[in-house]
Write a protein that holds these residues in place. Structure first.
Motif, mmCIF file in Angstrom:
data_model
loop_
_atom_site.group_PDB
_atom_site.id
_atom_site.type_symbol
_atom_site.label_atom_id
_atom_site.label_comp_id
_atom_site.label_asym_id
_atom_site.label_seq_id
_atom_site.Cartn_x
_atom_site.Cartn_y
_atom_site.Cartn_z
ATOM 1 N N MET A 220 -9.716 -2.771 4.199
ATOM 2 C CA MET A 220 -10.191 -1.319 3.396
ATOM 3 C C MET A 220 -10.954 -0.525 4.207
ATOM 4 O O MET A 220 -10.933 0.662 3.831
ATOM 5 C CB MET A 220 -10.810 -1.886 1.992
ATOM 6 C CG MET A 220 -10.288 -2.552 0.928
ATOM 7 S SD MET A 220 -8.566 -1.618 0.279
ATOM 8 C CE MET A 220 -7.388 -2.128 1.386
ATOM 9 N N ALA B 35 -16.979 2.595 6.268
ATOM 10 C CA ALA B 35 -15.929 2.465 6.781
ATOM 11 C C ALA B 35 -16.147 1.268 7.952
ATOM 12 O O ALA B 35 -15.580 0.385 8.211
ATOM 13 C CB ALA B 35 -14.858 3.195 7.202
ATOM 14 N N CYS C 279 -18.688 8.508 3.981
ATOM 15 C CA CYS C 279 -17.866 7.172 4.061
ATOM 16 C C CYS C 279 -17.573 6.752 5.309
ATOM 17 O O CYS C 279 -17.006 5.461 5.438
ATOM 18 C CB CYS C 279 -16.463 7.630 3.129
ATOM 19 S SG CYS C 279 -16.723 8.041 1.285
ATOM 20 N N LEU D 51 -8.615 1.398 6.322
ATOM 21 C CA LEU D 51 -7.869 2.299 5.332
ATOM 22 C C LEU D 51 -9.040 3.761 5.167
ATOM 23 O O LEU D 51 -8.740 4.860 5.150
ATOM 24 C CB LEU D 51 -7.472 1.821 4.158
ATOM 25 C CG LEU D 51 -7.044 2.663 3.076
ATOM 26 C CD1 LEU D 51 -5.972 3.628 3.509
ATOM 27 C CD2 LEU D 51 -6.544 2.066 1.868
ATOM 28 N N LEU D 52 -10.212 3.223 4.682
ATOM 29 C CA LEU D 52 -11.259 4.188 4.447
ATOM 30 C C LEU D 52 -11.696 4.911 5.736
ATOM 31 O O LEU D 52 -11.672 6.104 5.373
ATOM 32 C CB LEU D 52 -12.673 3.315 3.975
ATOM 33 C CG LEU D 52 -13.784 4.346 3.660
ATOM 34 C CD1 LEU D 52 -13.450 5.359 2.494
ATOM 35 C CD2 LEU D 52 -14.965 3.389 3.314
ATOM 36 N N ILE E 224 -10.032 2.383 -3.166
ATOM 37 C CA ILE E 224 -10.619 1.316 -2.018
ATOM 38 C C ILE E 224 -11.796 0.776 -2.822
ATOM 39 O O ILE E 224 -12.054 -0.207 -2.602
ATOM 40 C CB ILE E 224 -10.879 2.060 -0.770
ATOM 41 C CG1 ILE E 224 -9.681 2.621 -0.006
ATOM 42 C CG2 ILE E 224 -11.835 1.273 -0.036
ATOM 43 C CD1 ILE E 224 -9.962 3.532 0.955
ATOM 44 N N LEU F 83 0.991 -1.235 0.238
ATOM 45 C CA LEU F 83 -0.075 0.063 0.077
ATOM 46 C C LEU F 83 0.980 1.189 0.018
ATOM 47 O O LEU F 83 0.317 2.329 -0.558
ATOM 48 C CB LEU F 83 -0.937 -0.033 1.127
ATOM 49 C CG LEU F 83 -1.888 1.115 1.401
ATOM 50 C CD1 LEU F 83 -2.744 1.165 -0.062
ATOM 51 C CD2 LEU F 83 -2.745 1.211 2.652
ATOM 52 N N GLY G 297 -18.285 -0.712 -2.515
ATOM 53 C CA GLY G 297 -17.022 -0.585 -3.311
ATOM 54 C C GLY G 297 -17.687 0.451 -4.680
ATOM 55 O O GLY G 297 -17.023 1.252 -4.916
ATOM 56 N N SER H 268 -11.796 -8.764 -3.457
ATOM 57 C CA SER H 268 -12.512 -8.398 -2.321
ATOM 58 C C SER H 268 -12.899 -10.013 -1.522
ATOM 59 O O SER H 268 -13.149 -9.933 -0.412
ATOM 60 C CB SER H 268 -14.031 -7.758 -2.576
ATOM 61 O OG SER H 268 -14.720 -8.505 -3.439
#
Length: 194
Positions: A64, A140, A136, A67-68, A46, A27, A157, A55
């Motif tokens: 993810m 997440a 978001c 990260l999101l 993402i 990443l 996604g 996925s």
């Protein structure tokens, strides 16, 4: 300084250029290629991972989600540079599934890019991007749950791809579509459990 990404095809090309050498792509390498101010391309990335066959890798939707969450919180705080912890930057994915996913997206990306253009600017500049980040955050937080609900992570996604594309291309009309997709993704969760 990395060239600014303005559409989905450019993002896919940049990602494919990373696959030339190593068998696993971290990443950290991806973010370095995208640039440290690349909040919108990271949202797009993402979303691509969640919609793609990648996925299906166990734990990847949850990763993810982390990260999101980190990206969204920093967007809400109006940070100028993206920061992520070293342990997250060291995470990697295998080269072959990444290349397959990039090729899988190539044709739809070219078609989508044809329709993108700057419009409804109020939806995608500062206040709009903060609103996007605010939406978001629940996605997440729910991604670990979505990992076990069929198709919900893929729908999330798709929403994230739409948000990312809207911000990258400055397309406010697409941003409105992303809000509808997000509502659909979040609505699946109580339907599945009740």
């Amino acid at each position: 300084m990395p060239e600014e990404i303005q559409n989905l095809s450019q993002l896919l090309q940049k990602l494919e250029s990373l696959t030339a050498s190593d068998e696993r792509i971290t990443l950290g390498r991806v973010l370095k290629a995208l640039g440290e101010r690349s909040f919108a391309p990271v949202l797009l990335l993402i979303g691509l991972i969640l919609l793609s066959p990648l996925s299906g890798i166990p734990g990847l939707p949850t990763l993810m989600g982390i990260l999101l969450l980190l990206v969204s919180i920093q967007m809400v705080m109006l940070r100028h540079h993206l920061w992520l912890p070293k342990w997250l930057l060291a995470r990697s994915i295998p080269k072959k599934p990444l290349i397959r996913s990039l090729h899988w997206f190539a044709k739809p990306a070219a078609h989508l890019d044809h329709w993108l253009r700057p419009r409804l600017g109020v939806m995608v500049y500062q206040a709009g991007s903060v609103a996007t980040a605010g939406i978001c955050i629940p996605i997440a937080l729910l991604l670990p749950v979505m990992e076990v609900i069929p198709f919900s992570a893929s729908l999330a996604g798709l929403a994230l791809i739409t948000f990312g594309l809207a911000l990258v291309a400055r397309d406010g009309a697409l941003e409105l579509i992303a809000f509808v997709l997000t509502g659909a993704a979040l609505a699946l969760i109580p339907y599945y459990f009740f």
